[in-house]
Design a protein around this motif. Structure first.
Motif, PDB file in Angstrom:
ATOM      1  N   LEU A 197      15.837  55.319  36.654  1.00 29.91           N
ATOM      2  CA  LEU A 197      16.904  54.269  36.478  1.00 29.91           C
ATOM      3  C   LEU A 197      16.719  53.689  37.319  1.00 29.91           C
ATOM      4  O   LEU A 197      16.526  54.115  38.237  1.00 29.91           O
ATOM      5  N   GLY A 213      16.443  54.138  30.534  1.00 30.66           N
ATOM      6  CA  GLY A 213      15.801  54.453  30.868  1.00 30.66           C
ATOM      7  C   GLY A 213      14.361  54.314  30.677  1.00 30.66           C
ATOM      8  O   GLY A 213      13.264  54.893  30.256  1.00 30.66           O
ATOM      9  N   GLY A 239      11.379  56.386  31.857  1.00 29.80           N
ATOM     10  CA  GLY A 239      12.510  57.742  32.177  1.00 29.80           C
ATOM     11  C   GLY A 239      13.319  57.043  33.251  1.00 29.80           C
ATOM     12  O   GLY A 239      14.471  57.563  33.541  1.00 29.80           O
TER      13      GLY A 239
END
Length: 454
Positions: free
Chosen positions: A295, A286, A293
């Motif tokens: 994925l 991430g 942030g």
């Protein structure tokens, strides 16, 4: 949205999913298929220049014209950039090189019918637009700055990144064409054996298919300049993958390799986010700078697998990447060569016996020497020509045992005839063109577009 699409778009939460994606390509022998891809250069018949994307005689007009044959247009930002039909696609390389990515077919007979049908369709539309198409490994006449750019987001990112990691990457994108074949594996052990055999023999395919001896209208000193291009494109994502021959190689080790290949992009919500040079490992945590942030999804992983360019590439199949593009007969010859070697157990064993004692230094000497010398490259007291003849014998025997017959009762071995002629004569397609250039063409490259167009 289908359940398959939903699964592909879910975040990756476990590194094991990356290897499982490759493992999901395993198929029983009855389901093994052949997928053949080939690229070709377009040119305008009046001035031989590559067509732009836009305009009445442009590449987009060609794609739209092909929809009359049942192809479904695919758009990016409102522009037609690809076609789909029956598991096959027609796509564009960065400078408008037209690529057929064929369907997964059961025999080389079917492959050759598919290629012939495609070339016939392209010819019908191209004639109306006063365009022609040429199969060679490298653009023989035009300079890098003469080549157009197609409006695809990933190509813009790659074009900006390439000069940072090599001097020939932009040439790879805009001035090369190849023919490739994609083949299946039964399990991890089968994948490993096929990977090793095809990687060790990839220089043989490069030699037999060598057809890129000209740059900007003059001989360039190579027989497969396309193959040479890869040696100065991007060392992080090209080459012979020595680790494939190490004990313990398998899906997990290939995942390790791909995680070390720098990213190009992440495609989200119709946008190519520029992640060039960034780490997929950081993405898994991430911590990707361009998408903080976020994925990755399996769709991101699938895209990332297409951004490595070794001599043989693993996705959910093995992709043979060593051959220059060429005429219809050689497009059909490439899948025949590799199917004969890899889809018959006795042939695969014989091919492994042929290459298993090649040293790392020998494998690299073959890879580094074949672009310039092709079949005449010395090897173990003989030459690559002798190695090619031995590989062809094994392939012929494999195709005979495979015994896939057409309606006339003929097996697939006839598709190897162009390669047998090259090996027996010891003269590559590139050397034949060089003879013409220095002979009846009187040092003029333009006749190549007339004599060797599809």
């Amino acid at each position: 949205m289908s359940s398959a699409s939903t699964a592909a778009d879910l975040p990756i939460t476990d590194r094991a999913q990356l290897a499982a994606y490759l493992q999901a390509g395993e198929k029983p022998r009855a389901d093994w298929r052949i997928g053949t891809e080939h690229e070709k250069f377009g040119f305008r018949l009046d001035d031989l220049r590559p067509p732009e994307f836009d305009g009445e005689r442009g590449i987009e007009a060609l794609l739209k014209g092909l929809t009359r044959f049942g192809w479904e247009a695919q758009e990016e930002n409102g522009r037609v950039i690809a076609l789909l039909k029956d598991g096959a696609s027609v796509t564009l390389e960065p400078a408008g090189q037209l690529e057929l990515s064929g369907a997964a077919l059961e025999s080389v007979h079917q492959t050759c019918v598919e290629v012939g049908s495609h070339l016939n369709e392209v010819r019908q539309v191209a004639d109306e637009l006063r365009l022609g198409f040429l199969g060679m490994g490298f653009q023989p006449k035009w300079r890098r700055q003469d080549m157009p750019w197609m409006p695809k987001g990933r190509y813009r990112i790659m074009r900006d990144y390439m000069p940072r990691v090599g001097s020939l990457g932009v040439d790879m994108m805009t001035r090369t064409c190849t023919v490739q074949v994609n083949l299946d594996y039964a399990d991890e052990a089968d994948m490993v054996k096929k990977f090793r055999v095809s990687l060790a023999l990839q220089p043989v395919a490069t030699a037999l298919f060598a057809d890129s001896p000209f740059t900007e209208g003059r001989p360039n000193g190579y027989l497969s300049y396309r193959s040479h291009i890869w040696t100065d494109t991007d060392a992080d994502r090209t080459g012979m993958l020595d680790f494939v021959f190490e004990d313990g190689f398998g899906y997990e080790r290939y995942v390790d390799y791909m995680l070390d290949v720098p990213m190009y992009f992440s495609y989200r919500d119709g946008i190519y986010h520029d992640a060039s040079g960034q780490s997929f490992r950081d993405f898994l945590d991430g911590r990707l700078p361009v998408l903080p942030g976020a994925l990755p999804t399996l769709r991101d992983w699938s895209d990332h697998l297409t951004t490595a360019f070794p001599e043989v590439r693993l996705k959910k199949f093995l992709e043979m990447r060593g051959a220059d593009s060429g005429p219809w007969s050689r497009i059909c010859a490439l899948p025949a060569f590799w199917v004969g070697l890899l889809y018959d157990d006795a042939a695969l064993d014989a091919a492994w016996d042929l290459v298993k004692d090649f040293s790392l230094a020998e494998r690299h000497a073959l890879r580094d020497g074949v672009p310039q010398h092709a079949l005449k490259l010395p090897f173990r007291g003989a030459s690559v020509r002798e190695l090619a003849r031995e590989a062809l014998k094994i392939s012929i025997a494999g195709l005979r045992r495979r015994a896939r017959l057409n309606g006339n009762g003929a097996d697939e071995t006839a598709f190897l005839d162009p390669l047998l002629e090259i090996a027996e004569a010891g003269q590559t397609p590139a050397e034949r063109k060089l003879e013409l250039f220095h002979g009846e063409w009187n040092g003029d490259i333009d006749p190549v577009f007339r004599q060797f167009a599809y």
